[in-house]
Design a protein around this motif. Structure first.
Motif, short mmCIF file in Angstrom:
data_model
loop_
_atom_site.label_atom_id
_atom_site.label_comp_id
_atom_site.label_asym_id
_atom_site.label_seq_id
_atom_site.Cartn_x
_atom_site.Cartn_y
_atom_site.Cartn_z
N ARG A 107 5.77 -24.57 154.04
CA ARG A 107 6.74 -25.32 153.22
C ARG A 107 7.57 -24.38 152.35
O ARG A 107 8.76 -24.59 152.15
N SER A 111 11.31 -24.57 153.08
CA SER A 111 12.03 -25.24 152.01
C SER A 111 12.15 -24.27 150.83
O SER A 111 12.97 -23.38 150.84
N ASP A 115 8.97 -26.88 146.26
CA ASP A 115 8.43 -27.83 147.23
C ASP A 115 6.96 -27.53 147.52
O ASP A 115 6.12 -28.44 147.55
N TRP A 119 3.81 -29.94 146.66
CA TRP A 119 2.95 -30.37 147.77
C TRP A 119 1.49 -30.01 147.50
O TRP A 119 0.58 -30.81 147.71
#
Ligand code: BEZ
Ligand code: MG
Length: 577
Positions: A107, A111, A115, A119
């Motif tokens: 991630r 991203s 993020d 998460w």
């Protein structure tokens, strides 16, 4: 043990082995000068960087944070003997934590840091304040992995211009080696070993000794220890620290933070015997760490002079016994730091092995002693030895060795990647086998593990074979480089063979599967021989040599087929085919 229990234990063991191979960081191609790493390579590196505590960046290990967040801390803790516990809970916890870590890094790359932090908080209960510093570090590392100034820096250097300096280590040990393309500087040799290195040495030494005790029922009375220069630069002297620890001494620093002397750790505090350490230092170590070389010799002499019972001071006991053997006095019997003659480097055992020009294995051990029997330190009257040739003293010291050892510190280079591990650790092992008239136990420590981890040579060869040599990810990565890639495959097989020749540490199946994968598979053989006939021929030749020297019990049909293939490759090289 009931049958089902035994079966479960075996399945678990297998599971752990597979995880170990899967989680091993391997090169999936060669570095191309001037080219930055791709995303996939970055993800693996970032995960490794994140898995260690980085107090200098205020970041804790991502693995620990996730384990705590998921309430799995207890399952992942090492067992009583410092080893990982083989339980289903441990295996599951390890896998779960690894999966979460990988996903958070994915991630982050796809991203952004924010993020990944969110998460992790939602998915694994990792508090954002805790994970933010980790991803802040990863942001910096990732940006630097994606830039590459190697070509510009080289051009600047060639023009005689200034090139910014940077530390030398691997990126996992020290992320501040990035960006690459800088003028690598080493360490202050007088500060070796650093306080951190000395602290890290203790658990490794404890595990090394515990492993020997568990396999042989007692501590090794003497250990042959290989010390390299570059490794001790990268780790600020972890190998040196381990050797001092085995002897039962600690470094003493002066006001300038220089290691000026050693201090004896009292036996009550040490809680075990002092181990005799016969050190082979590389030529590079001798040149870079002149003061450390003297310090190691001084440490041995200090310990040898202690009035302690012989069952608790193997150094003194061995030296006294050696002096009694007649051909050397106490002073000469104290020699424990050996290297090449001044100005000379390497054992040449690697060259002898790769040339195939040896008949008996004893030639390899003899060559090792011939090249490395030059003693460093000071004699009893304080005169510098400066590389005094002392083959007899070295042989007598090696004759008492029960285990050989090297600290492998690098994430980048393993024992079958280059020929230097077998020339040194293999070389000294063969010399010990000849002079002690028994094969020593052979150990390596593994800096790739987060906790101190010691493996036998045999285990390490198996692991490297599975994780690299026979791993399509590794060899396909190499084959993308064409000609050079085939040479890398052949090199690795020859380096593996080096462990047969010097230490008898390679299982039969290794050669069998190498033959199946690279030679007996027609399509693969075609690729190898088209890309690099010369290396393909060398590889087949090496397999036949392994069979011929008794390192591989291949069946007759296989040998016949290999001979036929070899003849075909030779014809091709000679332009006949
Ligand atoms: C060393 O760093 O001492 C070393 C490097 C390569 C081969 C052997 C030794
Ligand atoms: Mg080399």
């Amino acid at each position: 043990m009931p049958l089902a229990g035994e079966r479960d234990r075996r399945v678990l063991e297998l599971h752990e082995r597979l995880l170990e191979i899967e989680q091993r960081l391997i090169a999936t191609g060669l570095h191309v000068f001037g080219r930055a790493s791709n995303r996939e390579q970055c993800a693996d590196l970032l995960r490794m960087v994140a898995s260690f505590d980085r107090p200098e960046h205020g970041a804790r290990s991502l693995i620990d944070l996730i384990a705590e967040g998921l309430g799995l801390r207890h399952e992942l803790a090492p067992g009583d003997n410092g080893d990982q516990r083989l339980t289903e809970a441990h295996a599951r916890a390890l896998e779960r934590v690894d999966t979460v870590a990988r996903e958070s890094i994915r991630r982050f790359i796809e991203s952004n840091a924010g993020d990944a932090v969110l998460w992790l908080e939602a998915e694994a209960n990792v508090r954002a304040e805790e994970s933010r510093p980790v991803f802040a570090l990863l942001e910096k590392v990732y940006a630097q992995l994606q830039t590459n100034e190697e070509l510009d820096s080289l051009a600047r250097a060639l023009r005689g211009e200034y090139v910014e300096p940077g530390p030398g280590a691997d990126v996992v040990q020290n992320p501040s080696v990035l960006p690459t393309g800088r003028n690598t500087h080493a360490v202050n040799p007088y500060a070796i070993p650093s306080a951190t290195a000395y602290a890290r040495a203790e658990p490794v030494v404890n595990q090394l000794l515990a492993r020997h005790v568990s396999e042989h029922g007692r501590h090794p009375r003497a250990l042959a220890f290989v010390l390299w220069g570059l490794d001790n630069i990268k780790t600020q002297g972890e190998g040196v620290a381990q050797a001092l620890h085995l002897l039962g001494v600690r470094p003493v620093r002066d006001a300038m933070n220089r290691v000026a002397d050693v201090e004896v750790i009292p036996l009550e505090e040490l809680g075990r015997p002092r181990i005799d350490v016969v050190m082979t230092v590389s030529g590079i170590f001798r040149d870079l760490f002149a003061a450390t070389t003297l310090l190691l010799d001084r440490a041995v002499r200090r310990v040898a002079a202690l009035d302690e019972p012989s069952e608790l001071n193997y150094v003194r006991a061995n030296i006294l016994a050696q002096a009694e053997e007649g051909d050397c006095d106490f002073d000469a019997a104290c020699l424990r730091v050996f290297s090449n003659a001044p100005g000379s480097y390497g054992t040449n055992v690697n060259f002898l092995v790769s040339s195939s020009e040896w008949e008996h294995e004893s030639a390899l051990g003899d060559l090792f002693v011939r090249r490395k029997c030059f003693a460093y330190g000071r004699d009893a009257r304080g005169r510098a030895l400066e590389g005094r040739e002392a083959p007899c003293a070295m042989r007598r010291a090696l004759a008492r060795v029960e285990a050989t050892y090297q600290n492998v510190d690098s994430f980048e280079i393993g024992i079958t990647d280059v020929d230097h591990y077998f020339e040194y650790l293999g070389g000294v092992t063969k010399a010990v086998e000849q002079h002690a008239e028994r094969r020593p136990a052979i150990y390596l420590s593994d800096a790739l593990a987060r906790e101190a981890r010691v493996r036998s040579l045999e285990e390490t060869v198996r692991l490297e074979t599975r994780a690299k040599t026979l791993n399509p990810k590794w060899y396909e990565g190499m084959l993308r480089h064409g000609f050079r890639g085939v040479a890398e495959i052949e090199n690795r097989v020859t380096n593996t063979f080096g462990w047969s020749a010097t230490a008898g540490a390679v299982d039969d199946w290794v050669y069998g599967e190498v033959a199946e994968t690279f030679v007996l598979d027609e399509e693969m053989l075609r690729r190898l021989s088209e890309l690099n006939t010369h290396s393909a021929r060398a590889l087949v030749g090496r397999l036949l040599e392994a069979e011929g020297r008794g390192y591989w019990a291949a069946d007759e049909a296989t040998v016949a087929r290999l001979r036929e293939i070899l003849a075909g490759l030779e014809d091709r090289l000679e332009g006949v085919a």
